[in-house]
Design an enzyme around this catalytic site. Structure first.
Site, PDB file in Angstrom:
ATOM      1  N   ASP A 164       0.812  -1.221   0.000  1.00 50.10           N
ATOM      2  CA  ASP A 164       0.000   0.000   0.000  1.00 50.10           C
ATOM      3  C   ASP A 164       0.842   1.266   0.000  1.00 50.10           C
ATOM      4  O   ASP A 164       2.054   1.238   0.222  1.00 50.10           O
ATOM      5  CB  ASP A 164      -0.918   0.013   1.236  1.00 50.10           C
ATOM      6  CG  ASP A 164      -0.126   0.009   2.546  1.00 50.10           C
ATOM      7  OD1 ASP A 164       0.825  -0.776   2.669  1.00 50.10           O
ATOM      8  OD2 ASP A 164      -0.452   0.815   3.446  1.00 50.10           O
ATOM      9  N   GLU A 231       0.461  -1.013   5.810  1.00 51.57           N
ATOM     10  CA  GLU A 231       1.545  -0.503   6.654  1.00 51.57           C
ATOM     11  C   GLU A 231       1.312   0.955   7.016  1.00 51.57           C
ATOM     12  O   GLU A 231       1.590   1.390   8.127  1.00 51.57           O
ATOM     13  CB  GLU A 231       2.892  -0.644   5.913  1.00 51.57           C
ATOM     14  CG  GLU A 231       4.129  -0.433   6.789  1.00 51.57           C
ATOM     15  CD  GLU A 231       4.523   1.019   6.979  1.00 51.57           C
ATOM     16  OE1 GLU A 231       5.251   1.314   7.946  1.00 51.57           O
ATOM     17  OE2 GLU A 231       4.112   1.876   6.163  1.00 51.57           O
TER      18      GLU A 231
HETATM   19 ZN   LIG Z   1       6.743   2.536   3.750  1.00 53.77          ZN
END
Ligand SMILES: [Zn+2]
Ligand SMILES: *[C@@H]1O[C@H](CO)[C@@H](O)[C@H](O)[C@H]1NC(C)=O
Ligand SMILES: *[C@@H]1O[C@H](CO)[C@@H](O)[C@H](O)[C@H]1NC(C)=O
Length: 578
Positions: A164, A231
């Protein structure tokens, strides 16, 4: 050198005296050398690289797989490979996969579904990997690849990245030189959201393995690839789900090392330093709430809940954390490296840093010099920042409740317990001053409060402890040593191809943010947050637009990342003691 200077400076009349002086100096020098040898021998026998400040390993070039390594190293430097690499990375950027702050769970929030497209893209772009490695999905979008090694007695290597990206602020769309999901390659750089953070790490890792597979490499040591997909929002859905699968399958302390995104290399004090993150601060949000009786604003008490909350905030801000420069800290290790290898460091500073090794007085001097820079001070200790506040609903009604959130970043050598104790103690005075009954982290603290006066309470729903610090023993048989040797070998390869001069030194670092590695602490002590990318220099940052407009990466830098991953994987394969 000092002795020679004395001898050269004398004139004839002083010759006799200076000769005996020179002899005394020679004797002293010999005694010093023997003494130094003896001390060095005793302190570090068996590991000679440990007897200097900020020791370095030599470049570690794969030996058993040297031909394969040289072939790949030569290949990645060609123009046609650069174009190919730009295409691979650009294609990944074109799959838009933003993580927003308030996303629902997988299966409920449709915004996660973009990652299916990403999976399809990866399968198409890396055919060898999808033939040779086992692929599992975890929590639908997390990817777990296993490249099974032939020698199961070797601990596996874990390589991480995330699918992501942070969102693109729609208001900034016009400020992008090339549209954020174009993945446009202008001949020098690949542009777009994720081109650097962290699709370069993801595609770089996969490209390296694809190249090794094309060279028919079969690993003795198992390599596991773990790619989360949230993340940028804390990693709960991705890495948070993959970690228990790995723990269940391999057990605690079962991996040789973990490498994830993190610090790169840059110029400091005239020297290039690479800084793998070996530590990560903790973080903790403290909810601070004050309640007080409501009523009409025309007959107020001297302090409303908002006033008392304000007093509490001022009280905290007036008493910042005591921060000291500690010889055991990562920051201090960095300073020693800078003094040892930084060519252009100011002489006075270098002397201060060196003397601080032994002298506490010099250590305090160095500390006050360093902490004059508030950024350095923040990095060196626990911090507090009041980041949210609210209270009151109407201008003519007394506020029944007021709230603030304090964000702490917890120093590597501290813990949430220490921070909680400090907050608890400080706010006791506020509770006392306003007669409030006081609850801190679930404990009733002040019983002497006057119930009618109101309450004050602090609580902390989410705590992230500081990460365990990875050992930084610099030896070819330690993971940190293999990492360092790989960094130096990668840098050397580019240097010799481009006829550059200068060397690269490795110094332990501590990135300011947190990564997905927070879920993986129990898998190994050797966690490194390192991306082999050029961060420029403090006087001339490259400004790759990470988390903001115009994110891009120079293709030459991306190719270096691939070269690094190839080198590191091969070295980990050949280092059987790790
Ligand atoms: Zn990163
Ligand atoms: C390296 O490249 C040469 C020339 O293309 C080739 O003959 C050799 O087999 C390659 N070696 C490896 C280990 O890939
Ligand atoms: C706190 O309570 C004591 C005893 O009830 C009282 O004397 C004092 O004035 C109160 N202080 C405030 C700030 O309300």
């Amino acid at each position: 050198m000092g002795q020679t200077a004395i001898l050269e400076d004398v004139d004839g009349a002083q010759l006799a005296r200076s000769r005996s002086r020179a002899r005394r100096l020679r004797i002293l020098l010999v005694a010093f050398i023997i003494g130094a040898w003896f001390v060095g021998y005793r302190c570090c026998h068996g590991s000679t690289s440990q007897n200097t400040v900020c020791p370095q390993t030599e470049a570690l070039v794969p030996t058993q797989n040297h031909e394969l390594w040289s072939n790949i190293s030569a290949l990645v430097s060609t123009d046609s490979f650069e174009k190919h690499a730009a295409e691979l990375l650009g294609g990944a950027v074109r799959v838009r996969g933003e993580t927003f702050d308030s996303m629902g769970p997988v299966g409920e929030d449709p915004r996660w579904e973009v990652h299916t497209k990403f999976h399809e893209y990866l399968a198409e772009a890396f055919p060898q990997i999808h033939k040779a490695l086992k692929l599992e999905t975890v929590n639908t979008y997390g990817l777990l690849y296993t490249w099974q090694g032939s020698d199961t007695s070797l601990k596996p290597l874990l390589m991480m990245a995330h699918l992501d990206t942070v969102p693109v602020n729609p208001d900034t769309m016009d400020s992008w030189t090339h549209p954020p999901w174009s993945g446009y390659f202008d001949g020098t750089s690949v542009w777009g959201r994720g081109s650097s953070d962290d699709k370069s790490g993801l595609i770089g890792t996969l490209t390296a393995i694809e190249l090794l597979l094309q060279g028919e490499f079969q690993p003795p040591r198992t390599v596991v690839l773990s790619f989360g997909f949230d993340e940028e929002a804390g990693g709960v859905q991705g890495a948070g789900h993959i970690a228990p699968v790995l723990l269940d399958r391999y057990g605690t302390d079962s991996f040789a090392a973990i490498i994830d995104e993190g610090g790169g290399f840059s110029e400091e004090y005239g020297t290039i330093f690479a800084s793998p993150g070996v530590a990560e601060k903790g973080s903790m949000n403290v909810d601070l709430e004050v309640t007080a009786p409501g009523g009409h604003s025309s007959i107020p008490p001297s302090h409303t809940s908002i006033g008392m909350l304000a007093a509490a905030i001022v009280h905290l801000e007036d008493r910042p954390f005591n921060v000291h420069l500690d010889r055991k800290s990562t920051i201090y290790a960095r300073l020693q490296c800078a003094a040892q290898h930084g060519k252009a460091m100011d002489r006075t500073l270098r002397r201060k840093i060196r003397k601080s090794l032994k002298s506490d007085k010099k250590l305090r001097e160095l500390e006050s010099f360093l902490f004059a820079d508030s950024v350095e001070k923040s990095l060196a200790g626990t911090t507090q920042a009041i980041d949210l506040i609210n209270g009151g609903v109407k201008s003519n009604a007394l506020p029944e409740q007021a709230r603030a959130v304090i964000n702490h970043r917890i120093d590597s050598m501290s813990s949430s317990i220490i921070v909680k104790e400090r907050d608890t103690t400080l706010l006791k005075e506020i509770a006392h001053r306003f007669n409030l009954s006081y609850t801190a982290f679930g404990d009733e603290i002040t019983e002497g409060g006057v119930p009618s006066a109101g309450t004050i309470s602090i609580s902390s729903p989410l705590v992230l402890e500081p990460a365990p610090v990875s050992p930084i023993v610099m030896d070819k048989t330690t993971p940190y040593g293999v990492l360092s040797g790989s960094i130096r070998a990668t840098y050397d390869a580019r240097r010799s191809q481009n006829h550059l001069s200068g060397d690269i030194f490795v110094t332990p670092g501590m990135p300011t943010g947190n990564t997905d590695t927070r879920y993986y602490w129990s898998l190994t002590n050797h966690i490194f947050r390192y991306t082999h990318h050029n961060l420029g220099s403090s006087s001339n940052p490259l400004g790759g637009g990470v988390h903001t407009v115009n994110e891009h990466i120079e293709i030459a830098a991306f190719v270096e990342m691939i070269r690094f991953y190839v080198t590191f994987i091969l070295n980990m394969q050949e280092s059987l003691d790790v």
